[in-house]
Write a protein that holds these residues in place. Structure first.
Motif, PDB file in Angstrom:
ATOM      1  N   GLU A  37      46.066 180.831   2.985  1.00 49.66           N
ATOM      2  CA  GLU A  37      44.638 181.138   2.989  1.00 49.66           C
ATOM      3  C   GLU A  37      43.806 179.962   3.468  1.00 49.66           C
ATOM      4  O   GLU A  37      42.734 180.140   4.044  1.00 49.66           O
ATOM      5  CB  GLU A  37      44.188 181.570   1.584  1.00 49.66           C
ATOM      6  N   ARG A  38      44.304 178.743   3.244  1.00 47.49           N
ATOM      7  CA  ARG A  38      43.565 177.568   3.703  1.00 47.49           C
ATOM      8  C   ARG A  38      43.516 177.496   5.229  1.00 47.49           C
ATOM      9  O   ARG A  38      42.597 176.915   5.801  1.00 47.49           O
ATOM     10  CB  ARG A  38      44.166 176.278   3.127  1.00 47.49           C
ATOM     11  N   TYR A  39      44.521 178.076   5.901  1.00 48.72           N
ATOM     12  CA  TYR A  39      44.480 178.128   7.360  1.00 48.72           C
ATOM     13  C   TYR A  39      43.385 179.077   7.845  1.00 48.72           C
ATOM     14  O   TYR A  39      42.787 178.861   8.899  1.00 48.72           O
ATOM     15  CB  TYR A  39      45.825 178.580   7.927  1.00 48.72           C
ATOM     16  N   ARG A  40      43.127 180.115   7.080  1.00 50.05           N
ATOM     17  CA  ARG A  40      42.078 181.059   7.460  1.00 50.05           C
ATOM     18  C   ARG A  40      40.697 180.558   7.017  1.00 50.05           C
ATOM     19  O   ARG A  40      39.666 181.017   7.522  1.00 50.05           O
ATOM     20  CB  ARG A  40      42.350 182.441   6.850  1.00 50.05           C
ATOM     21  N   ASN A  41      40.703 179.637   6.067  1.00 53.99           N
ATOM     22  CA  ASN A  41      39.464 179.045   5.567  1.00 53.99           C
ATOM     23  C   ASN A  41      39.578 177.523   5.634  1.00 53.99           C
ATOM     24  O   ASN A  41      39.564 176.836   4.605  1.00 53.99           O
ATOM     25  CB  ASN A  41      39.204 179.495   4.122  1.00 53.99           C
ATOM     26  N   PRO A  42      39.719 176.979   6.845  1.00 46.61           N
ATOM     27  CA  PRO A  42      40.008 175.552   6.978  1.00 46.61           C
ATOM     28  C   PRO A  42      38.805 174.679   6.624  1.00 46.61           C
ATOM     29  O   PRO A  42      37.651 175.053   6.852  1.00 46.61           O
ATOM     30  CB  PRO A  42      40.362 175.403   8.459  1.00 46.61           C
ATOM     31  N   GLU A  43      39.110 173.520   6.052  1.00 47.30           N
ATOM     32  CA  GLU A  43      38.065 172.562   5.680  1.00 47.30           C
ATOM     33  C   GLU A  43      38.206 171.310   6.537  1.00 47.30           C
ATOM     34  O   GLU A  43      39.309 170.846   6.807  1.00 47.30           O
ATOM     35  CB  GLU A  43      38.189 172.197   4.200  1.00 47.30           C
ATOM     36  N   ILE A  44      37.089 170.755   6.965  1.00 48.36           N
ATOM     37  CA  ILE A  44      37.085 169.537   7.765  1.00 48.36           C
ATOM     38  C   ILE A  44      35.946 168.637   7.276  1.00 48.36           C
ATOM     39  O   ILE A  44      34.844 169.123   6.988  1.00 48.36           O
ATOM     40  CB  ILE A  44      36.944 169.857   9.273  1.00 48.36           C
ATOM     41  N   SER A  45      36.226 167.356   7.156  1.00 43.48           N
ATOM     42  CA  SER A  45      35.185 166.430   6.720  1.00 43.48           C
ATOM     43  C   SER A  45      34.139 166.277   7.817  1.00 43.48           C
ATOM     44  O   SER A  45      34.424 166.480   9.008  1.00 43.48           O
ATOM     45  CB  SER A  45      35.796 165.066   6.378  1.00 43.48           C
ATOM     46  N   ILE A  46      32.938 165.910   7.421  1.00 41.18           N
ATOM     47  CA  ILE A  46      31.868 165.705   8.404  1.00 41.18           C
ATOM     48  C   ILE A  46      32.248 164.589   9.369  1.00 41.18           C
ATOM     49  O   ILE A  46      31.998 164.674  10.580  1.00 41.18           O
ATOM     50  CB  ILE A  46      30.541 165.375   7.697  1.00 41.18           C
ATOM     51  N   GLY A  47      32.909 163.552   8.845  1.00 46.24           N
ATOM     52  CA  GLY A  47      33.338 162.448   9.702  1.00 46.24           C
ATOM     53  C   GLY A  47      34.301 162.906  10.781  1.00 46.24           C
ATOM     54  O   GLY A  47      34.158 162.549  11.962  1.00 46.24           O
ATOM     55  N   ASP A  48      35.310 163.725  10.380  1.00 44.03           N
ATOM     56  CA  ASP A  48      36.285 164.224  11.359  1.00 44.03           C
ATOM     57  C   ASP A  48      35.639 165.190  12.351  1.00 44.03           C
ATOM     58  O   ASP A  48      35.988 165.214  13.538  1.00 44.03           O
ATOM     59  CB  ASP A  48      37.447 164.914  10.642  1.00 44.03           C
ATOM     60  N   LEU A  49      34.696 165.990  11.854  1.00 42.48           N
ATOM     61  CA  LEU A  49      34.013 166.937  12.743  1.00 42.48           C
ATOM     62  C   LEU A  49      33.143 166.201  13.767  1.00 42.48           C
ATOM     63  O   LEU A  49      33.110 166.557  14.943  1.00 42.48           O
ATOM     64  CB  LEU A  49      33.162 167.906  11.915  1.00 42.48           C
ATOM     65  N   SER A  74      25.177 164.176  -0.823  1.00 38.05           N
ATOM     66  CA  SER A  74      25.415 164.310   0.622  1.00 38.05           C
ATOM     67  C   SER A  74      26.393 165.435   0.928  1.00 38.05           C
ATOM     68  O   SER A  74      27.240 165.785   0.097  1.00 38.05           O
ATOM     69  CB  SER A  74      25.970 162.991   1.191  1.00 38.05           C
ATOM     70  N   ILE A  75      26.291 165.993   2.133  1.00 37.37           N
ATOM     71  CA  ILE A  75      27.259 166.986   2.610  1.00 37.37           C
ATOM     72  C   ILE A  75      28.512 166.233   3.029  1.00 37.37           C
ATOM     73  O   ILE A  75      28.464 165.401   3.931  1.00 37.37           O
ATOM     74  CB  ILE A  75      26.694 167.800   3.787  1.00 37.37           C
ATOM     75  N   ASN A  76      29.617 166.536   2.379  1.00 31.89           N
ATOM     76  CA  ASN A  76      30.859 165.794   2.629  1.00 31.89           C
ATOM     77  C   ASN A  76      31.779 166.492   3.624  1.00 31.89           C
ATOM     78  O   ASN A  76      32.453 165.847   4.423  1.00 31.89           O
ATOM     79  CB  ASN A  76      31.603 165.592   1.308  1.00 31.89           C
ATOM     80  N   SER A  77      31.805 167.832   3.583  1.00 32.04           N
ATOM     81  CA  SER A  77      32.722 168.577   4.454  1.00 32.04           C
ATOM     82  C   SER A  77      32.199 169.992   4.685  1.00 32.04           C
ATOM     83  O   SER A  77      31.237 170.426   4.041  1.00 32.04           O
ATOM     84  CB  SER A  77      34.129 168.611   3.853  1.00 32.04           C
ATOM     85  N   ILE A  78      32.865 170.672   5.604  1.00 31.34           N
ATOM     86  CA  ILE A  78      32.517 172.055   5.945  1.00 31.34           C
ATOM     87  C   ILE A  78      33.762 172.924   5.782  1.00 31.34           C
ATOM     88  O   ILE A  78      34.848 172.559   6.257  1.00 31.34           O
ATOM     89  CB  ILE A  78      32.018 172.171   7.399  1.00 31.34           C
TER      90      ILE A  78
END
Length: 384
Positions: free
Chosen positions: A191-203, A249-253
């Motif tokens: 399910e994490r592949y369908r709902n992937p999370e990425i940090s703001i820094g990496d994005l 702060s917004i940390n990830s999406i």
């Protein structure tokens, strides 16, 4: 009777040919920093779609039709040849990928100009494109960690950030589809592949916006909202996202990806080579799961406990479901208690089985082991 102009007929044929093309790239290239604007990036994707990954092109060279190029970019004005020349020059002078590799105690950064040589004439339709030798390992002989997406979806996207985000979302959703069929991952991992999370820094790094749009509101509007809207409007993905805070702060999406459904009786699906390939791949993956289940020691244990019947062995869905959803959890129990621990668990749940569970054997076995594993883990912690 109206006569369709020959040029329009050729354009339709060209668009149909482009709709069948796929782009296959290594995941390291998907997550790299694309130091280029949208036109060189889309042109690179178009060139990559010409590569046969099983039969790499000789001398890293492919041949692109100008007609295809103009159709891909939807260019039909009189100035298209000069715009084509300008796009080629920009791609060669400005475009490169920056790939980050783990090495020793840190990272190694590699910058690759993907297409250093292009040759064409003003009187011929053919364009020669030669890839750099350094980029080829990311485009051919890809057995693992690669992403495949439809070229036609890239052509519809109008911003560089939408193209970059679409490639990354495709990478994650491909893994969701792969492990949903093949197994080998827990349900929450899938399910994490369908709902992937990425940090703001990496994005920011992936979109090359570390020094741009420093106010998050601007970043969200220009990079996130616009890209997600484009992808949802023009591709097979419906995408939403949520912001994850750390402190103030917004940390990830976290992105949520769903594939748009097309009616099964649609002629589009019957004629679409991507859909047909997906169905073939799903069937091949299911057959592979069935073979793995037949060879698994857990199938033998289930038969010994009369939790599986010989009729169940004839049901591909049951065997594939066990291999995908249940046997990875038995592996976890085996690591904690050994194979005898799995035997004892099966003997116990056999006594608890009722008529309903016999009709839904995969669901019953999955629920039983999911309830039992946390108990085993707590016992080990208490023992320690």
């Amino acid at each position: 009777m109206s006569i369709i102009p020959e040029s329009n007929t050729r354009q339709v044929q060209t668009l149909n040919e482009l709709s069948k093309r796929k782009v296959v790239e290594h995941n390291s290239l998907i997550t790299s920093i694309a130091k280029m604007d949208k036109t060189p990036l889309k042109m690179f994707e178009l060139a990559v779609s010409l590569i046969d990954t099983e039969n790499p092109p000789k001398d890293q060279t492919v041949y692109l039709s100008k007609r295809e190029l103009f159709a891909f970019f939807k260019v039909d004005d009189n100035d298209k040849h000069s715009r084509f020349k300008e796009a080629i020059e920009k791609m060669q002078k400005q475009a490169f990928f920056q790939i980050k590799k783990e090495q020793d105690k840190g990272y190694k950064f590699v910058s690759i100009v993907p297409i250093p040589y292009v040759e064409w004439t003003d009187y011929h339709d053919e364009v020669l494109i030669r890839f750099s030798p350094e980029i080829m390992p990311y485009l051919i002989n890809l057995k693992t960690n690669f992403t495949q997406h439809a070229l036609s979806e890239i052509s519809e996207l109008n911003s560089k950030y939408a193209v970059i985000l679409y490639r990354w979302l495709s990478m994650n959703y491909n893994q969701y589809e792969h492990y949903s069929v093949k197994g080998g991952r827990r349900e929450e991992q899938i399910e994490r592949y369908r709902n992937p999370e990425i940090s703001i820094g990496d994005l920011r790094e992936m979109t090359d916006t570390i020094s741009e749009y420093k106010d998050f509101r601007n970043f969200e509007k220009r990079i996130l909202k616009n890209s997600v809207q484009e992808i949802t409007n023009h591709t097979t993905f419906n995408v939403t996202y949520e912001k994850v805070k750390k402190g103030r702060s917004i940390n990830s999406i976290i992105f949520h990806i769903n594939k748009k459904q097309v009616a099964d009786n649609s002629s589009y699906k019957l004629d679409d080579p991507v859909y047909i390939d997906d169905k073939i791949r799903q069937e091949e993956s299911e057959n592979e799961l069935v073979l793995q289940a037949m060879d698994s020691p857990y199938t033998k244990l289930l038969m010994e406990q009369f939790l599986l019947s010989y009729l169940d062995l004839m049901d591909k869905k049951i065997l594939a479901g066990l291999q995908k959803n249940v046997y990875p959890l038995y592996d976890d129990l085996k690591d904690l208690r050994g194979l005898n621990g799995v035997k004892e668990h099966l003997a116990y749940i056999k006594d608890k089985q009722d008529d309903y569970s016999k009709k839904n054997i995969t669901k019953y076995l999955k629920k039983s082991i999911e309830q039992y594993l946390p108990i085993v883990k707590r016992q080990d912690i208490d023992h320690e």
